[in-house]
Structures are given as structure tokens and as C-alpha cells.
Write a protein that holds these residues in place. Structure first.
Motif, mmCIF file in Angstrom:
data_model
loop_
_atom_site.group_PDB
_atom_site.id
_atom_site.type_symbol
_atom_site.label_atom_id
_atom_site.label_comp_id
_atom_site.label_asym_id
_atom_site.label_seq_id
_atom_site.Cartn_x
_atom_site.Cartn_y
_atom_site.Cartn_z
ATOM 1 N N CYS A 1 0.851 -1.195 0.000
ATOM 2 C CA CYS A 1 0.000 0.000 0.000
ATOM 3 C C CYS A 1 0.885 1.243 0.000
ATOM 4 C CB CYS A 1 -0.902 0.033 1.237
ATOM 5 S SG CYS A 1 -2.057 -1.351 1.343
ATOM 6 N N LEU A 2 0.416 2.284 -0.632
ATOM 7 C CA LEU A 2 1.166 3.539 -0.646
ATOM 8 C C LEU A 2 0.723 4.429 0.502
ATOM 9 C CD1 LEU A 2 1.283 4.415 -4.438
ATOM 10 C CD2 LEU A 2 3.136 3.562 -3.015
ATOM 11 N N PHE A 3 1.689 5.007 1.191
ATOM 12 C CA PHE A 3 1.402 5.876 2.325
ATOM 13 C C PHE A 3 2.097 7.215 2.112
ATOM 14 C CE2 PHE A 3 0.380 1.809 3.950
ATOM 15 C CZ PHE A 3 -0.457 1.963 5.039
ATOM 16 N N SER A 4 1.493 8.265 2.582
ATOM 17 C CA SER A 4 2.072 9.596 2.455
ATOM 18 C C SER A 4 2.880 9.947 3.687
ATOM 19 C CB SER A 4 0.949 10.621 2.275
ATOM 20 O OG SER A 4 0.211 10.721 3.479
ATOM 21 N N GLY A 5 3.530 11.113 3.634
ATOM 22 C CA GLY A 5 4.288 11.574 4.790
ATOM 23 C C GLY A 5 3.423 11.744 6.021
ATOM 24 N N ALA A 6 2.161 12.160 5.825
ATOM 25 C CA ALA A 6 1.253 12.324 6.966
ATOM 26 C C ALA A 6 0.979 10.987 7.637
ATOM 27 C CB ALA A 6 -0.061 12.961 6.507
ATOM 28 N N GLN A 7 0.853 9.941 6.826
ATOM 29 C CA GLN A 7 0.620 8.613 7.397
ATOM 30 C C GLN A 7 1.878 8.067 8.073
ATOM 31 O OE1 GLN A 7 -0.988 7.444 3.571
ATOM 32 N NE2 GLN A 7 -2.791 6.608 4.594
ATOM 33 N N LEU A 8 3.044 8.416 7.524
ATOM 34 C CA LEU A 8 4.296 8.076 8.193
ATOM 35 C C LEU A 8 4.337 8.740 9.564
ATOM 36 C CD1 LEU A 8 7.266 7.206 8.511
ATOM 37 C CD2 LEU A 8 7.907 9.132 7.063
ATOM 38 N N ASN A 9 3.993 10.005 9.621
ATOM 39 C CA ASN A 9 3.979 10.731 10.881
ATOM 40 C C ASN A 9 3.053 10.055 11.888
ATOM 41 O OD1 ASN A 9 4.588 13.295 12.465
ATOM 42 N ND2 ASN A 9 2.352 13.409 12.352
ATOM 43 N N ALA A 10 1.876 9.641 11.439
ATOM 44 C CA ALA A 10 0.915 8.986 12.329
ATOM 45 C C ALA A 10 1.443 7.647 12.821
ATOM 46 C CB ALA A 10 -0.413 8.800 11.613
ATOM 47 N N GLN A 11 2.130 6.905 11.940
ATOM 48 C CA GLN A 11 2.666 5.610 12.354
ATOM 49 C C GLN A 11 3.776 5.771 13.379
ATOM 50 O OE1 GLN A 11 1.975 1.917 11.330
ATOM 51 N NE2 GLN A 11 2.690 2.424 13.381
ATOM 52 N N ALA B 1 13.600 13.313 12.968
ATOM 53 C CA ALA B 1 12.741 14.465 12.707
ATOM 54 C C ALA B 1 11.503 14.457 13.603
ATOM 55 C CB ALA B 1 12.333 14.483 11.237
ATOM 56 N N LYS B 2 10.923 13.270 13.793
ATOM 57 C CA LYS B 2 9.706 13.179 14.590
ATOM 58 C C LYS B 2 9.961 13.503 16.054
ATOM 59 C CE LYS B 2 5.521 12.549 15.705
ATOM 60 N NZ LYS B 2 4.572 13.630 15.350
ATOM 61 N N THR B 3 10.989 12.920 16.646
ATOM 62 C CA THR B 3 11.239 13.129 18.073
ATOM 63 C C THR B 3 11.712 14.552 18.366
ATOM 64 O OG1 THR B 3 13.466 12.203 17.839
ATOM 65 C CG2 THR B 3 11.721 10.703 18.550
ATOM 66 N N MET B 4 12.282 15.200 17.371
ATOM 67 C CA MET B 4 12.835 16.542 17.577
ATOM 68 C C MET B 4 12.001 17.640 16.935
ATOM 69 S SD MET B 4 15.470 16.299 19.498
ATOM 70 C CE MET B 4 16.028 17.976 19.241
ATOM 71 N N GLU B 5 10.758 17.343 16.546
ATOM 72 C CA GLU B 5 9.977 18.311 15.786
ATOM 73 C C GLU B 5 9.703 19.597 16.565
ATOM 74 O OE1 GLU B 5 6.280 16.647 14.563
ATOM 75 O OE2 GLU B 5 5.800 15.803 16.534
ATOM 76 N N SER B 6 9.657 19.529 17.886
ATOM 77 C CA SER B 6 9.398 20.748 18.664
ATOM 78 C C SER B 6 10.584 21.703 18.641
ATOM 79 C CB SER B 6 9.062 20.387 20.117
ATOM 80 O OG SER B 6 10.169 19.770 20.761
ATOM 81 N N GLN B 7 11.755 21.208 18.219
ATOM 82 C CA GLN B 7 12.964 22.034 18.160
ATOM 83 C C GLN B 7 13.538 22.065 16.746
ATOM 84 O OE1 GLN B 7 13.848 23.716 20.797
ATOM 85 N NE2 GLN B 7 12.391 22.714 22.188
ATOM 86 N N LYS B 8 12.680 21.859 15.752
ATOM 87 C CA LYS B 8 13.184 21.680 14.390
ATOM 88 C C LYS B 8 13.920 22.899 13.849
ATOM 89 C CE LYS B 8 8.749 22.830 12.183
ATOM 90 N NZ LYS B 8 7.681 22.300 11.296
ATOM 91 N N ASP B 9 13.594 24.088 14.346
ATOM 92 C CA ASP B 9 14.272 25.289 13.846
ATOM 93 C C ASP B 9 15.699 25.409 14.367
ATOM 94 O OD1 ASP B 9 12.009 26.026 12.434
ATOM 95 O OD2 ASP B 9 11.209 27.251 14.065
ATOM 96 N N PRO C 1 10.217 13.271 4.770
ATOM 97 C CA PRO C 1 8.779 13.493 4.575
ATOM 98 C C PRO C 1 8.175 14.423 5.621
ATOM 99 C CG PRO C 1 9.310 11.171 4.371
ATOM 100 C CD PRO C 1 10.541 11.844 4.894
ATOM 101 N N LEU C 2 8.899 14.695 6.713
ATOM 102 C CA LEU C 2 8.367 15.538 7.782
ATOM 103 C C LEU C 2 8.862 16.976 7.659
ATOM 104 C CD1 LEU C 2 8.662 13.042 10.765
ATOM 105 C CD2 LEU C 2 6.797 13.334 9.123
ATOM 106 N N TYR C 3 10.171 17.164 7.609
ATOM 107 C CA TYR C 3 10.755 18.488 7.378
ATOM 108 C C TYR C 3 12.237 18.314 7.109
ATOM 109 C CZ TYR C 3 12.073 18.098 12.348
ATOM 110 O OH TYR C 3 12.571 17.670 13.558
ATOM 111 N N ASP C 4 12.891 19.397 6.676
ATOM 112 C CA ASP C 4 14.313 19.339 6.322
ATOM 113 C C ASP C 4 15.187 19.253 7.570
ATOM 114 O OD1 ASP C 4 13.447 19.628 3.756
ATOM 115 O OD2 ASP C 4 14.270 21.644 3.447
ATOM 116 N N ALA D 1 13.898 3.157 21.767
ATOM 117 C CA ALA D 1 15.098 3.983 21.923
ATOM 118 C C ALA D 1 14.755 5.456 21.768
ATOM 119 C CB ALA D 1 16.154 3.559 20.912
ATOM 120 N N TYR D 2 14.012 5.791 20.721
ATOM 121 C CA TYR D 2 13.708 7.200 20.458
ATOM 122 C C TYR D 2 12.793 7.814 21.516
ATOM 123 C CZ TYR D 2 16.168 7.447 16.051
ATOM 124 O OH TYR D 2 17.167 7.475 15.106
#
Length: 374
Positions: A94-104, A218-226, A176-179, A139-140
Motif C-alpha cells: 500500500c502507498l502511504f504519504s508523509g502524513a501517514q508516516l507521521n501517524a505511524q 525528525a519526529k522526536t525533535m519536531e518541537s525544536q526543528k528550527d 517526509p516531515l521536514y528538512d 530507543a527514540y
């Protein structure tokens, strides 16, 4: 001319078998030479690479790919999304988008439990997420984004014949989440040591051990992504003395609480296709023997004993693909302990891609653990 980098087809789904791997290439297989921004010239000698070290499986499960222009857009190199600017990955056909990756990723992290102490380093697997995504979350889950500002990712070179460590020529890794921005200040410090080679576009394109950790980072650090930067390091087939040398080099960065080290490694690759079939009959079923073998190595890692870990590998030849990044970490800890720093490591989860019960079966093992500073 734009040099493009595509990611390895492992991100989601089987990839090349159960976490299908190619690991620890013989450093004598070829010689790499490269200039700044140039592609490496390979001079191959007859490689003697065990089957478990080779790329044995070949199904491309990514519908969309990252690409990496060499020097585009104002002199900066980056990974950009290739297919209609949308990243897709394939999971159970099945094909999944970045949003679905984020949810998983959110789902796996929600199922893991925090230990109460922030991680200074973690060991986590790099196979297809269908096999190891849940394990890696343990771990994460220990990463504290309120503390961490920089993530070092040490991944083994599965097929590029490196006898040292190598650094990327990119500036930005797109996910897929951010740079994710590579920390050029730290890269500059590492380049000055003369201890690093440059990853060519081809090497970067073929390797997955670092890339598999980008979405979780990217997911675990999204609150500090800048504020977040990353320091990707490809680790070659190091000798014991070189593991110690790189451990000493990285120890000052490991001592900094703003830094997190991600050590990318799967554990035992068992089966005839990997040419590794160690079996201890006293443990019962084959999969239990594999678990016993892995747990012996994991116990030594928890003791933070680099010498004993190398002796274990020499005795049992366990096919732990990230053995050299693990060795670098253990030697960095040993260096910090000399100055009185108190550190402890604990494994939090262990899994196998399948349970081997006969000689035709095969599996790859995964483990997730955390290094804490007391």
C-alpha cells in the motif's frame, strides 16, 4: 549538471529481505579517491565479502525517492522529493504519504515507555519499519527534545569499502516531515582532523543505515526543528585501534548534553543466505539460540566494555552490522570515564524479524537501547 542522490529502498516494507542487509565490506576490496564535490574513483581488488555482507535481495519498495543534487540553489546541496514533490513509501503493498508516516511514528512512540532519564546516546535498528519500527521507538522514546540540539548519526557502511569514517557532501537532508540541516560547524571541526573521507554521491545514494534514522530523528525533535542540526557519519570497517581513535575524537561531543548520538545497528543476521548459522543446541529452538547469542553481546554493551565486545565478536563472529559504530561509542564512553563521568547503558527492547526453527529459515534481530549520564 545536477548530481542526484536517491535513497536506499528500505524505508518502509521488506526492502531486501527481512531487514535485508549488506554489511561491513572488506576494506581491501577497493580504494576510494575523491576531490571536493567530485565523484569517487573506485579501484577494485578482488573482494572477499561474506554473503551476509552483500546486497542479497533486490525489491524496490519505495514508490517515491529522495534525490540529492550535488550543488544546487545558491551553492547548497540537499535532498529533494522526486515524484511530484510527494514522498511515498510502500508498506504491505500500500502507498502511504508523509502524513501517514507521521501517524505511524506517533503510534509506535506512544506504545513505548520512557525510562525517566534523557538519552545521551541510543542504539536503534535500521531495517524496514515493518520489521523494526516498533523496536526503534523504545530507543527514540528516551530522547528529550528540550535538551537535545544536535544529533550525531553513526551508521555502518554496508557496501562501500571504507577503512575510515566518511562525511556527507550535502547541506540538507530532506525528509517526509521536514528538512534536517547538517551542522557545517561540526563538520568543519571534523574535516580539520584529517581522519575523514568524503561520501561520494554514489555511496550516499546506496546507503540506508543513516537514512533510516532520519524520520525518527525528525519526529522526536519536531518541537525544536528550527534549532536542530544533524551530523551524519558513515563508519567503515574499523580496526580495534581505529575504533579507539574515533571514540577519543567523538568523546568531547558525547560529553556535551546538547548532543545526542544515534548508533545505527541491527543484530544477528542468521541463515544460509547470510552464511551465518551459529547454533547452540542447549538453547532449544534456533531462534532461542540466536536470542541467547545476541543477549550475550547486549550484556557486554551494557557493561560498556569495548575490549570484551571485540573479543565476543572475534569468538562468535555474530553478524552485528553496526559493530563498528557500537565500538566507537564504547570507546568514547571509556574515554569519558577516565575523567570521572558516570554513564550507564540499558537495552529496552529486542525483536526478531521471524522465528527460525529449521536450517532453511532466516532472520535479522533488532535491539533498542539508551545511554544515560548519571
Amino acid at each position: 549538471m545536477m548530481s542526484r542522490r536517491r535513497p536506499h529502498p528500505h524505508l518502509f516494507g521488506k526492502g531486501r529481505g527481512e531487514g535485508g542487509e549488506r554489511h561491513g565490506v572488506n576494506p581491501d576490496a577497493c580504494r576510494l579517491t575523491s576531490g571536493r564535490g567530485g565523484r569517487a574513483a573506485r579501484m577494485r581488488r578482488a573482494p572477499l565479502i561474506p554473503l551476509w555482507d552483500r546486497d542479497c535481495f533486490g525489491s524496490d519498495l519505495l514508490g517515491g525517492r529522495f534525490v540529492l543534487p550535488a550543488r544546487g540553489g545558491g551553492g547548497r546541496s540537499s535532498r529533494r522529493l522526486a515524484v511530484c514533490s510527494v514522498f511515498f513509501f510502500k508498506l504491505h503493498h500500500c502507498l502511504f504519504s508523509g502524513a501517514q508516516l507521521n501517524a505511524q511514528l506517533e503510534n509506535w512512540l506512544a506504545q513505548a515507555q520512557p525510562t525517566g532519564r534523557p538519552a545521551r546516546a541510543i542504539i536503534a535498528p535500521h531495517a524496514g519499519y515493518t520489521y523494526c519500527g516498533s523496536c526503534a521507538a523504545h530507543a527514540y522514546k528516551q530522547v528529550d527534545p528540550s535538551i537535545t540540539r544536535r544529533v550525531f548519526i553513526l551508521g555502518p557502511s554496508h557496501h562501500a569499502p571504507l577503512s575510515r569514517c566518511a562525511l556527507s557532501t550535502a547541506d540538507i537532508y530532506r525528509t517526509p516531515l521536514y528538512d534536517l540541516r547538517i551542522d557545517q560547524k561540526i563538520y568543519g571541526e571534523l574535516w580539520k582532523t584529517g581522519m575523514f573521507e568524503r561520501m561520494t554521491i554514489q555511496i550516499d545514494e546506496d546507503e540506508h543505515s543513516i537514512e533510516m534514522h532520519l524520520p525518527y530523528t525528525a519526529k522526536t525533535m519536531e518541537s525544536q526543528k528550527d534549532e536542530l542540526t544533524i551530523v551524519p557519519v558513515l563508519v567503515g570497517a574499523l580496526s580495534d585501534s581505529k575504533e579507539q581513535m574515533y571514540g577519543e575524537l567523538f568523546s568531547k561531543y558525547l560529553a556535551d548534553p546538547l548532543n545526542l548520538f544515534v548508533i545505527s545497528s541491527d543484530f544477528c543476521h542468521w541463515g544460509q543466505r547470510f552464511r551465518y548459522t551459529h547454533y547452540d543446541e542447549s538453547q532449544g529452538e534456533i531462534y532461542r539460540s540466536i536470542q541467547h547469542l545476541d543477549k550475550m553481546g547486549m550484556d557486554i554493551i551494557e557493561q560498556l566494555d569495548a575490549v570484551s565486545f571485540n573479543n565476543y565478536l572475534k569468538k562468535y563472529h555474530n553478524t552485528i552490522c553496526g559493530r563498528h559504530p557500537i565500538g566507537v561509542l564504547l570507546n568514547a564512553v571509556a574515554e569519558l570515564r577516565k575523567s570521572g563521568m558516570n554513564m550507564a547503558f540499558s537495552f529496552l527492547n529486542y525483536a526478531q524479524s521471524s522465528q527460525c526453527k529449521n536450517w532453511e529459515d532466516s532472520s535479522v534481530s533488532y535491539a533498542a537501547g539508551t545511554l544515560m549520564v548519571h
